[in-house]
Design an enzyme around this catalytic site. Sequence first.
Site, PDB file in Angstrom:
ATOM      1  N   ASP A 279       0.867  -1.159   0.000  1.00 42.57           N
ATOM      2  CA  ASP A 279       0.000   0.000   0.000  1.00 42.57           C
ATOM      3  C   ASP A 279       0.923   1.233   0.000  1.00 42.57           C
ATOM      4  O   ASP A 279       2.138   1.121   0.041  1.00 42.57           O
ATOM      5  CB  ASP A 279      -0.973  -0.025   1.191  1.00 42.57           C
ATOM      6  CG  ASP A 279      -2.195   0.845   0.938  1.00 42.57           C
ATOM      7  OD1 ASP A 279      -3.232   0.624   1.562  1.00 42.57           O
ATOM      8  OD2 ASP A 279      -2.102   1.764   0.090  1.00 42.57           O
TER       9      ASP A 279
HETATM   10  C1  GLC Z   1      -4.328   4.309  -0.326  1.00 43.43           C
HETATM   11  C2  GLC Z   1      -5.225   3.149   0.079  1.00 43.43           C
HETATM   12  C3  GLC Z   1      -5.299   2.052  -0.933  1.00 43.43           C
HETATM   13  C4  GLC Z   1      -5.221   2.646  -2.326  1.00 43.43           C
HETATM   14  C5  GLC Z   1      -3.834   3.239  -2.485  1.00 43.43           C
HETATM   15  C6  GLC Z   1      -3.645   3.907  -3.858  1.00 43.43           C
HETATM   16  O1  GLC Z   1      -3.543   4.698   0.752  1.00 43.43           O
HETATM   17  O2  GLC Z   1      -4.980   2.562   1.343  1.00 43.43           O
HETATM   18  O3  GLC Z   1      -6.525   1.340  -0.719  1.00 43.43           O
HETATM   19  O4  GLC Z   1      -5.452   1.642  -3.302  1.00 43.43           O
HETATM   20  O5  GLC Z   1      -3.510   4.161  -1.459  1.00 43.43           O
HETATM   21  O6  GLC Z   1      -4.525   4.953  -4.004  1.00 43.43           O
END
Ligand code: GLC
Length: 742
Positions: A279
């Site tokens: 993430d």
């Molecule tokens: C965010 C979220 C994740 C998302 C990613 C890209 O922090 O936790 O669910 O897909 O970043 O946007």
Amino acid sequence: MKAVFGFSILLALTGCTTSNTSNRVESLLNQMTLREKIGQMNQYSVGPELTGPEGAQNDRYSQFENGEVGSAINLIGHKDIRKLQELVVEKSRLGIPLVFAHDVIHGYKTIFPIPLAESCSWDLQAIEKSARIAAKEAAADGQNWTFAPMVDISRDPRWGRVMEGAGEDPYWGSLVAAARVRGFQGEDLSDPLTLASCAKHFAGYGFAESGKDYNSALIGRNDLRNFVLPPFKSANNANTATFMNSFNDIDGVPATGNKWLVNDVLRKEWMFDGVLVSDWNSVGELVNHGVVKDRAEASALALKAGTDMDMEGANFIDNLEGLVLNGSLPESLIDDAVRRILHLKQNLGLLDDPYRYLDSKREQEIVMHSQHLEASLDMARKSIVLLKNENALLPLKDVSSVAVIGPLAKDKDAPIGSWRAQGKSNSAVSFHEGLVNKLGNKVQIAYAEGCKLSIGPNNFLNKLKIEQEDRSGFPGALAVAKKSDVVFMVLGEPAFMSGEARSRSDIGLPGLQLELLQEVYKVNENIVLVLMNGRPLCIPWEEGNIPAILETWHLGSRAGDAIADVIVGDYNPSGKLTMSFPRSEGQIPIYYNYRNTGRPENDNDLVFYQHHMDVDRTPLFPFGHGLSYTTFDYSNLAVRTMDNELEITVDVANTGERQGEEVVMLYVRDKVASVSRPVLELKGVRKILVDPGGQKTVKFALTKEDLSFYNVLEEFVFEPGAFEISVGTSSTDLLTETVQFN
Ligand code: GLC
């Protein structure tokens, strides 16, 4: 085009044929320098839309040119995507194309109800279709990969991300996860109208302590296995192309560095061989977790724990080369990760044609197609839950004047919800528009805002400012309420009061809304409360006083039309809750599939039993609750024990005046087992349509596998014994039989 031609010559020279992707990937891998390999593991957020804290500070442009970036996220529009793809394919030495990703959670430009709302439709086909349409629009605009479905089970509505999931139940969460994977990925990942899906956030994110986003998750192995992991396993069985790490630690071990979770469970036990992406800088954040001393150690730990791609942290690209060159890391770990990334690009068809998703004509034909808007309306109707309807106030009848009051009554933004991808702000059909479209020429409709709700910027990145003082709109609201037959109070949360980083400690109606409602109630009790919210709310006063309550969540582009169809009875509501509504925050977590404990809660007055002294022991609205404009009666539950399965039948009669859909629920209770099992577990669902006066016999079958669970040794086992088999309209309204099943 030279480089693309060059790229295909390179493939030809290496004897690669499209028929054997592993040879092709191997040949490509063999030509890559160590830095180029690590580049494939490097993912940046590009373009104006950040979906996390400030991005990594480094010279990115040159890294794209040098083939040191493998994926870009949040770049929008096939024109800009083409420009960046051309730069990489034409300028970098091997011209390996980027894979483009975006959070396509509940629609791309045509916005569907938030996933929590969709889960309340109990209609897997509609849920799959919603994901299919989202994928078509996003892929037509150049995206290859969505960071969805979010399959986190959660029992805590203080956590803002419950809006992205399918509620508190692992059985239903598993079916929804698979439906969404099928919808996004279609039959063929190389089809330029499909997206690679991403099961997230692996794992346990929805159990963040106190519902505070990013917080520790204290989950025993047994709960992890029996409640949290099943939807991820289901997404894997549906062949999701990718997974995403979660930010949280599980009992002190961060998921992004959790070798047991990834290498043992995901890779070895479930045999997932797709890409695991971190993430947003969850690799670098291992330093904050305090399990490594610096970003180099974080990169090594994440890689060893199976993370293939580093989102927005530049941790891998800054550190892995040195770690391999100084002998701390074997290059084979890098090769394994890069192999999986190249296979993803191959399966998406990008190695054959880096520009296959970039077709402006297709984009114009597909995005916001009228059929998509119709599908969004259909999904929205099915997602609405009728929570209360005293004296059958709904559907609306015999009225000449109505009042529409509340800060969300004309709001065109809240229904678009959080995680809106490219859904335009303020683009939904508002409640007021929907009602005027439906009734404008038959009924007098008076409007008053009553109070403001969010008074600051209402967007993805800014903290919300909620109006707490200004009551100047109250008199106008009371004036229109007094002179109307029925009052529609449209209240709830703005779009960005749920979603990521939007945890609330108090989940009542925010701001002055409850006060406004109570003042209006003093002048006219004939109120329909229309809720627009991204999570279950604590609304005990409302439940105790307001005759009709309609849960409409954030319903997407056609919200107002869907709600109006239900209000006038053109659509008979069929939605049911997939997440319990607590009476107070003090009850949280409150959920239907709890364990009995040694002193089970009960209604006697003795003190030595599970209870809170100051609140009823039941939820305000239980899992599975949802009313219809008709009534259903369940009878003749029969359970037959066959050799290897239980056969269950029940009769469901429509005892009301109009046709209705009914979600029939099958629950079990394993009375005695080697670990304490829930007092109720959903194990079957049927959504049926029954004519007034009609009756249908519904059949279920349960195998020993259906009744199996993970024991303390983490073995998936069936244990013979007594089982309570229950069927009914919700988790609290059931017919039950007990059988012996060995
Ligand atoms: C965010 C979220 C994740 C998302 C990613 C890209 O922090 O936790 O669910 O897909 O970043 O946007």
